[in-house]
Design a protein around this motif. Structure first.
Motif, PDB file in Angstrom:
ATOM      1  N   ASN A  76      18.944  34.271  18.942  1.00 51.19           N
ATOM      2  CA  ASN A  76      19.539  33.245  18.083  1.00 51.19           C
ATOM      3  C   ASN A  76      18.869  31.892  18.289  1.00 51.19           C
ATOM      4  OD1 ASN A  76      21.352  35.041  16.946  1.00 51.19           O
ATOM      5  ND2 ASN A  76      22.959  34.598  18.430  1.00 51.19           N
ATOM      6  N   ALA A  77      18.569  31.568  19.536  1.00 52.31           N
ATOM      7  CA  ALA A  77      17.900  30.301  19.828  1.00 52.31           C
ATOM      8  C   ALA A  77      16.520  30.263  19.188  1.00 52.31           C
ATOM      9  CB  ALA A  77      17.785  30.098  21.339  1.00 52.31           C
ATOM     10  N   ASN A  78      15.784  31.358  19.303  1.00 54.41           N
ATOM     11  CA  ASN A  78      14.445  31.401  18.723  1.00 54.41           C
ATOM     12  C   ASN A  78      14.482  31.406  17.201  1.00 54.41           C
ATOM     13  OD1 ASN A  78      12.570  31.582  21.064  1.00 54.41           O
ATOM     14  ND2 ASN A  78      13.801  33.369  21.551  1.00 54.41           N
ATOM     15  N   THR A  79      15.512  32.037  16.645  1.00 56.56           N
ATOM     16  CA  THR A  79      15.673  32.012  15.190  1.00 56.56           C
ATOM     17  C   THR A  79      15.901  30.579  14.702  1.00 56.56           C
ATOM     18  OG1 THR A  79      16.598  34.249  15.179  1.00 56.56           O
ATOM     19  CG2 THR A  79      17.040  32.868  13.254  1.00 56.56           C
ATOM     20  N   MET A  80      16.655  29.793  15.463  1.00 50.77           N
ATOM     21  CA  MET A  80      16.883  28.396  15.083  1.00 50.77           C
ATOM     22  C   MET A  80      15.583  27.594  15.127  1.00 50.77           C
ATOM     23  SD  MET A  80      19.567  25.574  16.591  1.00 50.77           S
ATOM     24  CE  MET A  80      20.949  26.123  15.585  1.00 50.77           C
ATOM     25  N   VAL A  81      14.714  27.884  16.097  1.00 53.64           N
ATOM     26  CA  VAL A  81      13.425  27.191  16.175  1.00 53.64           C
ATOM     27  C   VAL A  81      12.579  27.515  14.941  1.00 53.64           C
ATOM     28  CG1 VAL A  81      11.260  27.005  17.458  1.00 53.64           C
ATOM     29  CG2 VAL A  81      13.440  27.075  18.688  1.00 53.64           C
ATOM     30  N   VAL A  82      12.569  28.759  14.539  1.00 52.99           N
ATOM     31  CA  VAL A  82      11.826  29.161  13.335  1.00 52.99           C
ATOM     32  C   VAL A  82      12.428  28.494  12.095  1.00 52.99           C
ATOM     33  CG1 VAL A  82      11.158  31.090  11.860  1.00 52.99           C
ATOM     34  CG2 VAL A  82      11.100  31.343  14.355  1.00 52.99           C
ATOM     35  N   ALA A  83      13.752  28.495  12.015  1.00 52.94           N
ATOM     36  CA  ALA A  83      14.433  27.861  10.873  1.00 52.94           C
ATOM     37  C   ALA A  83      14.117  26.372  10.813  1.00 52.94           C
ATOM     38  CB  ALA A  83      15.943  28.077  10.971  1.00 52.94           C
ATOM     39  N   GLY A  84      14.044  25.745  11.974  1.00 51.52           N
ATOM     40  CA  GLY A  84      13.690  24.331  12.019  1.00 51.52           C
ATOM     41  C   GLY A  84      12.312  24.075  11.433  1.00 51.52           C
ATOM     42  N   PHE A  85      11.361  24.951  11.747  1.00 53.69           N
ATOM     43  CA  PHE A  85      10.009  24.759  11.214  1.00 53.69           C
ATOM     44  C   PHE A  85       9.959  25.002   9.712  1.00 53.69           C
ATOM     45  CE2 PHE A  85       5.586  26.243  10.406  1.00 53.69           C
ATOM     46  CZ  PHE A  85       4.970  25.017  10.623  1.00 53.69           C
ATOM     47  N   ILE A  86      10.757  25.950   9.225  1.00 49.37           N
ATOM     48  CA  ILE A  86      10.840  26.148   7.770  1.00 49.37           C
ATOM     49  C   ILE A  86      11.340  24.869   7.100  1.00 49.37           C
ATOM     50  CG2 ILE A  86      12.055  27.404   5.950  1.00 49.37           C
ATOM     51  CD1 ILE A  86      12.011  29.856   7.809  1.00 49.37           C
ATOM     52  N   LEU A  87      12.293  24.197   7.725  1.00 50.60           N
ATOM     53  CA  LEU A  87      12.767  22.918   7.197  1.00 50.60           C
ATOM     54  C   LEU A  87      11.674  21.852   7.252  1.00 50.60           C
ATOM     55  CD1 LEU A  87      16.417  22.577   8.560  1.00 50.60           C
ATOM     56  CD2 LEU A  87      15.703  22.768   6.179  1.00 50.60           C
ATOM     57  N   VAL A  88      10.865  21.891   8.309  1.00 47.03           N
ATOM     58  CA  VAL A  88       9.733  20.961   8.409  1.00 47.03           C
ATOM     59  C   VAL A  88       8.806  21.137   7.202  1.00 47.03           C
ATOM     60  CG1 VAL A  88       7.571  20.520   9.654  1.00 47.03           C
ATOM     61  CG2 VAL A  88       9.733  20.662  10.903  1.00 47.03           C
ATOM     62  N   LEU A  89       8.481  22.394   6.893  1.00 49.64           N
ATOM     63  CA  LEU A  89       7.602  22.668   5.756  1.00 49.64           C
ATOM     64  C   LEU A  89       8.243  22.234   4.440  1.00 49.64           C
ATOM     65  CD1 LEU A  89       6.185  26.182   6.738  1.00 49.64           C
ATOM     66  CD2 LEU A  89       5.067  23.959   6.940  1.00 49.64           C
ATOM     67  N   PHE A  90       9.557  22.452   4.318  1.00 49.79           N
ATOM     68  CA  PHE A  90      10.242  22.015   3.101  1.00 49.79           C
ATOM     69  C   PHE A  90      10.262  20.494   3.004  1.00 49.79           C
ATOM     70  CE2 PHE A  90      13.930  20.682   0.642  1.00 49.79           C
ATOM     71  CZ  PHE A  90      13.690  21.355  -0.541  1.00 49.79           C
ATOM     72  N   THR A  91      10.413  19.832   4.145  1.00 46.76           N
ATOM     73  CA  THR A  91      10.423  18.364   4.142  1.00 46.76           C
ATOM     74  C   THR A  91       9.121  17.818   3.576  1.00 46.76           C
ATOM     75  OG1 THR A  91      11.898  18.311   6.054  1.00 46.76           O
ATOM     76  CG2 THR A  91      10.657  16.314   5.594  1.00 46.76           C
ATOM     77  N   PHE A  92       8.016  18.517   3.828  1.00 48.02           N
ATOM     78  CA  PHE A  92       6.740  18.065   3.263  1.00 48.02           C
ATOM     79  C   PHE A  92       6.502  18.626   1.863  1.00 48.02           C
ATOM     80  CE2 PHE A  92       2.138  18.697   2.585  1.00 48.02           C
ATOM     81  CZ  PHE A  92       1.781  17.362   2.489  1.00 48.02           C
ATOM     82  N   PHE A  93       6.429  19.953   1.745  1.00 48.53           N
ATOM     83  CA  PHE A  93       6.068  20.562   0.466  1.00 48.53           C
ATOM     84  C   PHE A  93       7.198  20.471  -0.554  1.00 48.53           C
ATOM     85  CE2 PHE A  93       3.161  22.726   3.415  1.00 48.53           C
ATOM     86  CZ  PHE A  93       1.963  22.495   2.767  1.00 48.53           C
ATOM     87  N   GLY A  94       8.417  20.774  -0.132  1.00 49.13           N
ATOM     88  CA  GLY A  94       9.528  20.760  -1.070  1.00 49.13           C
ATOM     89  C   GLY A  94       9.793  19.395  -1.651  1.00 49.13           C
ATOM     90  N   VAL A  95       9.797  18.386  -0.779  1.00 47.29           N
ATOM     91  CA  VAL A  95      10.084  17.028  -1.238  1.00 47.29           C
ATOM     92  C   VAL A  95       8.983  16.520  -2.156  1.00 47.29           C
ATOM     93  CG1 VAL A  95      10.262  14.628  -0.482  1.00 47.29           C
ATOM     94  CG2 VAL A  95      11.576  16.400   0.675  1.00 47.29           C
ATOM     95  N   ASN A  96       7.733  16.813  -1.812  1.00 46.25           N
ATOM     96  CA  ASN A  96       6.625  16.284  -2.599  1.00 46.25           C
ATOM     97  C   ASN A  96       6.425  17.004  -3.929  1.00 46.25           C
ATOM     98  OD1 ASN A  96       5.300  14.067  -1.103  1.00 46.25           O
ATOM     99  ND2 ASN A  96       5.094  15.586   0.504  1.00 46.25           N
ATOM    100  N   TYR A  97       6.753  18.305  -3.974  1.00 42.86           N
ATOM    101  CA  TYR A  97       6.440  19.072  -5.174  1.00 42.86           C
ATOM    102  C   TYR A  97       7.675  19.533  -5.950  1.00 42.86           C
ATOM    103  CZ  TYR A  97       1.731  19.010  -3.387  1.00 42.86           C
ATOM    104  OH  TYR A  97       0.504  18.581  -2.932  1.00 42.86           O
ATOM    105  N   LEU A  98       8.860  19.419  -5.359  1.00 41.06           N
ATOM    106  CA  LEU A  98      10.075  19.821  -6.060  1.00 41.06           C
ATOM    107  C   LEU A  98      11.035  18.655  -6.282  1.00 41.06           C
ATOM    108  CD1 LEU A  98      10.819  23.199  -4.222  1.00 41.06           C
ATOM    109  CD2 LEU A  98       9.667  22.871  -6.423  1.00 41.06           C
ATOM    110  N   LEU A  99      11.072  17.724  -5.337  1.00 41.79           N
ATOM    111  CA  LEU A  99      12.008  16.594  -5.406  1.00 41.79           C
ATOM    112  C   LEU A  99      11.216  15.288  -5.454  1.00 41.79           C
ATOM    113  CD1 LEU A  99      14.420  17.796  -2.574  1.00 41.79           C
ATOM    114  CD2 LEU A  99      14.687  18.163  -5.033  1.00 41.79           C
ATOM    115  N   SER A 100      11.456  14.487  -6.456  1.00 42.08           N
ATOM    116  CA  SER A 100      10.750  13.207  -6.551  1.00 42.08           C
ATOM    117  C   SER A 100      11.493  12.147  -5.757  1.00 42.08           C
ATOM    118  CB  SER A 100      10.631  12.774  -8.017  1.00 42.08           C
ATOM    119  OG  SER A 100      11.913  12.591  -8.586  1.00 42.08           O
TER     120      SER A 100
END
Length: 260
Positions: free
Chosen positions: A227-251
């Motif tokens: 569970n702890a390691n899954t949270m670390v992976v989930a955190g990195f997915i959020l990192v990627l969304f913070t860059f790609f999602g915000v720039n290409y999906l959310l203005s």
């Protein structure tokens, strides 16, 4: 300009080749050595691209999507090479180099025109805060990328030693992300007159910060395992969304990745 395109695709090929060799060579030491060599050569090739961009633009490459990914990959691979030598994390090489391969592919798919194009900075980006804010963010993202690579391995094959390495990487990344958010708030007040505007990038950066803060708190309480390691992976997915999602999906005010 054609040389830069060639250098870019050479780097992409080296990273992809390194990832494949790491994945195939877990039981073949010779192939793992090839993977390490390809990773190092890929790092040098990435560094050449980074220097070339610096010379072309007359500043550190930290503004648009191409420049951020170029710097993000460079620091991630450097940190991995140091970790491979000091912490013996070669088992994570396949995943880490796959992440870098996908980052370079994102340039091909989302921002190919930025490789050979340099445009003047927007007024808001002409600030000494740009360098420290973005560099601390890149260090945080790179730390989280390495932690996620190791965490994915931990989910399938738990090793106590790597649990400690993951914790140290997340703690370092969390400190860098915290500093980046504070520096960004100071810069925002100077540029836009407000420390916090609930811009999509700010909001998702805060969500990411909270996820890693929860992980670190629970880790101090003795939380370990899948569970702890899954949270670390989930955190990195959020990192990627913070860059790609915000720039290409959310203005928003931080949508600079599309800039040439």
């Amino acid at each position: 300009m054609a040389l830069l395109n060639q250098q870019f695709y050479i780097t992409l090929g080296l990273y992809a080749g390194a990832s494949a060799c790491y994945f195939i060579g877990y039981r073949k030491d010779n192939l793992l050595q090839v993977a390490s060599v390809l990773t190092f050569i890929g790092f040098l090739s990435n560094f050449i691209l980074w220097i070339s961009r610096t010379v072309m633009s007359g500043r550190l490459p930290l503004t648009n999507g191409y420049e951020f990914v170029l710097s993000f990959s460079l620091i991630t691979v450097l940190m991995y090479l140091i970790g491979e030598y000091k912490a013996k994390i070669k088992r994570a090489g396949g995943i880490v180099m796959l992440i870098n391969t996908l980052l370079f592919l994102s340039i091909v798919l989302l921002m190919p025109g930025q490789i050979n194009t340099v445009s003047p900075l927007m007024p808001a980006l002409k600030s000494p805060w740009l360098t420290v804010h973005v560099i601390t963010a890149i260090i945080a993202y790179s730390s989280f990328a390495l932690a996620a690579g190791l965490a994915l391995l931990q989910i399938r094959n738990y090793t106590p030693k790597f649990e400690v390495v993951i914790y140290k990487l997340v703690a370092s990344g969390f400190a860098a992300l915290s500093l980046s958010i504070v520096l960004g708030a100071i810069w925002a007040e100077q540029a836009w007159g407000s420390y916090w505007t609930w811009d999509p990038k700010e909001t998702w950066a805060l969500v990411t910060w909270i996820i890693y803060a929860v992980y670190l708190h629970l880790r101090q309480e003795g939380w370990r395992g899948e569970n702890a390691n899954t949270m670390v992976v989930a955190g990195f997915i959020l990192v990627l969304f913070t860059f790609f999602g915000v720039n290409y999906l959310l203005s928003g005010l931080h949508s600079y990745a599309l800039l040439l």
